[in-house]
Design an enzyme around this catalytic site. Structure first.
Site, mmCIF file in Angstrom:
data_model
loop_
_atom_site.group_PDB
_atom_site.id
_atom_site.type_symbol
_atom_site.label_atom_id
_atom_site.label_comp_id
_atom_site.label_asym_id
_atom_site.label_seq_id
_atom_site.Cartn_x
_atom_site.Cartn_y
_atom_site.Cartn_z
ATOM 1 N N GLY A 1 -8.833 -7.652 2.937
ATOM 2 C CA GLY A 1 -7.432 -7.354 3.218
ATOM 3 C C GLY A 1 -7.013 -6.044 2.553
ATOM 4 O O GLY A 1 -7.498 -5.690 1.481
ATOM 5 N N HIS B 1 -5.754 -14.799 5.389
ATOM 6 C CA HIS B 1 -7.210 -14.954 5.500
ATOM 7 C C HIS B 1 -7.615 -15.215 6.949
ATOM 8 O O HIS B 1 -8.632 -14.705 7.420
ATOM 9 C CB HIS B 1 -7.696 -16.120 4.630
ATOM 10 C CG HIS B 1 -7.462 -15.929 3.164
ATOM 11 N ND1 HIS B 1 -6.464 -16.590 2.486
ATOM 12 C CD2 HIS B 1 -8.097 -15.164 2.254
ATOM 13 C CE1 HIS B 1 -6.496 -16.245 1.212
ATOM 14 N NE2 HIS B 1 -7.474 -15.375 1.034
ATOM 15 N N HIS C 1 -4.819 -18.853 3.639
ATOM 16 C CA HIS C 1 -3.543 -18.854 4.362
ATOM 17 C C HIS C 1 -3.691 -17.970 5.590
ATOM 18 O O HIS C 1 -4.791 -17.473 5.884
ATOM 19 C CB HIS C 1 -2.403 -18.389 3.440
ATOM 20 C CG HIS C 1 -2.704 -17.097 2.718
ATOM 21 N ND1 HIS C 1 -2.811 -15.886 3.371
ATOM 22 C CD2 HIS C 1 -2.954 -16.842 1.412
ATOM 23 C CE1 HIS C 1 -3.079 -14.937 2.488
ATOM 24 N NE2 HIS C 1 -3.186 -15.487 1.287
ATOM 25 N N GLU C 2 -2.577 -17.732 6.256
ATOM 26 C CA GLU C 2 -2.612 -16.971 7.517
ATOM 27 C C GLU C 2 -3.213 -15.561 7.303
ATOM 28 O O GLU C 2 -3.870 -15.020 8.191
ATOM 29 C CB GLU C 2 -1.193 -16.897 8.093
ATOM 30 C CG GLU C 2 -0.974 -15.933 9.241
ATOM 31 C CD GLU C 2 -1.936 -16.100 10.427
ATOM 32 O OE1 GLU C 2 -2.405 -17.228 10.690
ATOM 33 O OE2 GLU C 2 -2.226 -15.079 11.088
ATOM 34 N N SER D 1 -2.066 -15.912 -1.900
ATOM 35 C CA SER D 1 -2.288 -17.258 -2.439
ATOM 36 C C SER D 1 -1.343 -17.517 -3.612
ATOM 37 O O SER D 1 -1.060 -18.662 -3.949
ATOM 38 C CB SER D 1 -3.727 -17.416 -2.928
ATOM 39 O OG SER D 1 -4.618 -17.007 -1.936
ATOM 40 N N ARG D 2 -0.878 -16.449 -4.250
ATOM 41 C CA ARG D 2 -0.012 -16.623 -5.420
ATOM 42 C C ARG D 2 1.418 -16.986 -5.055
ATOM 43 O O ARG D 2 2.191 -17.398 -5.933
ATOM 44 C CB ARG D 2 0.019 -15.334 -6.237
ATOM 45 C CG ARG D 2 -1.310 -15.012 -6.822
ATOM 46 C CD ARG D 2 -1.232 -13.740 -7.598
ATOM 47 N NE ARG D 2 -2.513 -13.452 -8.205
ATOM 48 C CZ ARG D 2 -2.685 -12.868 -9.358
ATOM 49 N NH1 ARG D 2 -1.645 -12.493 -10.064
ATOM 50 N NH2 ARG D 2 -3.884 -12.635 -9.826
ATOM 51 N N ASP E 1 -4.970 -6.066 -1.372
ATOM 52 C CA ASP E 1 -5.533 -5.552 -2.622
ATOM 53 C C ASP E 1 -6.226 -4.234 -2.277
ATOM 54 O O ASP E 1 -7.431 -4.152 -2.082
ATOM 55 C CB ASP E 1 -6.522 -6.546 -3.242
ATOM 56 C CG ASP E 1 -6.899 -6.109 -4.661
ATOM 57 O OD1 ASP E 1 -6.721 -4.906 -4.989
ATOM 58 O OD2 ASP E 1 -7.373 -6.953 -5.442
ATOM 59 N N MET F 1 -11.586 -16.341 -2.184
ATOM 60 C CA MET F 1 -11.631 -17.276 -3.312
ATOM 61 C C MET F 1 -10.948 -18.589 -2.905
ATOM 62 O O MET F 1 -10.509 -19.360 -3.755
ATOM 63 C CB MET F 1 -10.964 -16.671 -4.539
ATOM 64 C CG MET F 1 -11.715 -15.421 -5.013
ATOM 65 S SD MET F 1 -11.524 -15.072 -6.759
ATOM 66 C CE MET F 1 -9.785 -14.841 -6.879
HETATM 67 O O1 PAF Z 1 -9.994 -10.695 -2.840
HETATM 68 C C1 PAF Z 1 -10.593 -11.728 -3.250
HETATM 69 O O2 PAF Z 1 -10.274 -12.842 -2.844
HETATM 70 C C2 PAF Z 1 -11.712 -11.593 -4.261
HETATM 71 O O3 PAF Z 1 -11.474 -10.556 -5.146
HETATM 72 C C3 PAF Z 1 -13.087 -11.434 -3.615
HETATM 73 C C4 PAF Z 1 -13.198 -10.156 -2.795
HETATM 74 C C5 PAF Z 1 -13.366 -12.635 -2.714
HETATM 75 C C6 PAF Z 1 -14.178 -11.390 -4.688
HETATM 76 O O4 PAF Z 1 -14.171 -12.539 -5.469
#
Ligand code: PAF
Length: 305
Positions: free
Chosen positions: A153, A40, A37-38, A192-193, A156, A33
């Site tokens: 990742g 990702h 950051h690192e 990101s938060r 989550d 989304m």
């Molecule tokens: O983890 C995320 O950033 C989002 O839930 C995803 C998998 C891109 C779906 O919008």
């Protein structure tokens, strides 16, 4: 350093990927989304390992369907320019950043992916509809990009388990790879938060990973002792408003009271620090002593999972 190709529409995406498909190359997808950051960046590196010479696509799409509150959706950071720089550094081939209309041309979809009972536990208890939104957009991204492999990742973890389940149950034929959570040197999971935390909250937030590592350290004595140790760590923490702390099996099912030595499990936590809701989790093995080196210290960078 040549940057990634930025595509905004389904047609542009198909055009960009056509040569790779003709050449029989594997296509990798990292759905995001944005606000990269690192953590990702490390997903991109994992994707690269799975596609040989094939292209890696990063999707950047803030998916309205997975947000409960309109305010959360509006305040979600949108940083496409910076995201493109991260993608350029990581050698991403294509960034797919569609508009909401491009993804949902008819408005909210009538047909969505029903995530089943796993979406009602843990995160799902406070975020009704969230995983329906996530699975629906991921299914759409799979349909648009048609990746051979997609990387998510482990941070989550519930999302990862549900996506694996969707791919299996709907025969989507995508290899799903769960990449290790990246951590700050003090153990805080990258997210990101984290930008929403003020300096004091940033210090307090490290209690989440400390709590998880306390559970890992004590897991050799079983789930109950591990949870007690974790709760002990939390009691010492300030500014952390706990939502849940649970140990489950790796598929997020409830563990029976007596599990044999060597049972794989997962410890998961969600808490608010100030107004920022953070989640984290770690794998553990119940009934088997854990090496104490698993505990990161402020001067010891650590990315265990
Ligand atoms: O983890 C995320 O950033 C989002 O839930 C995803 C998998 C891109 C779906 O919008």
């Amino acid at each position: 350093m040549s940057g990634p190709v930025l595509v905004r529409t389904r047609a542009e995406l198909a055009d960009q990927l056509a040569p790779a498909r003709r050449a029989g190359q594997r296509v990798g997808l990292v759905p995001t989304m944005g606000a990269l950051h690192e953590g990702h960046a490390s997903l991109v590196r994992v994707a690269r390992e799975h596609v040989d010479q094939g292209p890696v696509v990063v999707s950047v799409f803030v998916n309205p369907l997975q947000f409960g509150e309109a305010a959360d959706l509006e305040s979600y950071p949108r940083t496409l320019e910076a995201d493109l720089e991260v993608c350029a550094r990581e050698g991403v081939d294509v960034v797919f950043a569609p508009t909401v209309d491009e993804v949902y041309p008819g408005g909210d979809p009538e047909v969505t992916v029903e995530p089943g009972p796993l979406a009602d536990v843990l995160e799902g208890r406070t975020r009704p509809g969230h995983y329906r939104g996530v699975l629906t957009v991921v299914a759409k991204l799979f349909g648009l990009v048609r990746p051979d492999v997609a990387v998510f990742g482990q941070k989550d973890y519930q999302q990862l388990v549900l996506i694996r389940r969707m791919v299996a149950d709907l025969c989507q034929g995508v290899e799903v790879v769960g990449a290790e959570t990246r951590r700050e040197p003090d153990g805080l999971a990258m997210s990101s938060r984290n930008v929403h935390l003020d300096p004091e909250q940033r210090e307090q937030a490290v209690a989440l990973s400390r709590t998880l590592y306390a559970a890992v350290e004590a897991s050799g004595y079983g789930a109950k002792v591990a949870l007690d140790a974790a709760r002990g760590e939390l009691r010492a923490a300030e500014g952390v408003d706990l939502d849940y702390l649970e140990i489950t099996d790796p598929a997020l099912a409830v563990l029976p009271d007596d599990v044999p030595d060597g049972t794989d499990a997962r410890v998961l936590i969600a808490a608010r620090v100030g107004s920022t809701r953070l989640i984290d989790n770690l794998p553990l093995v119940l009934g088997r002593p854990q090496p104490s080196a698993d505990q990161p210290s402020p001067d010891q960078p650590h990315h265990q999972e």
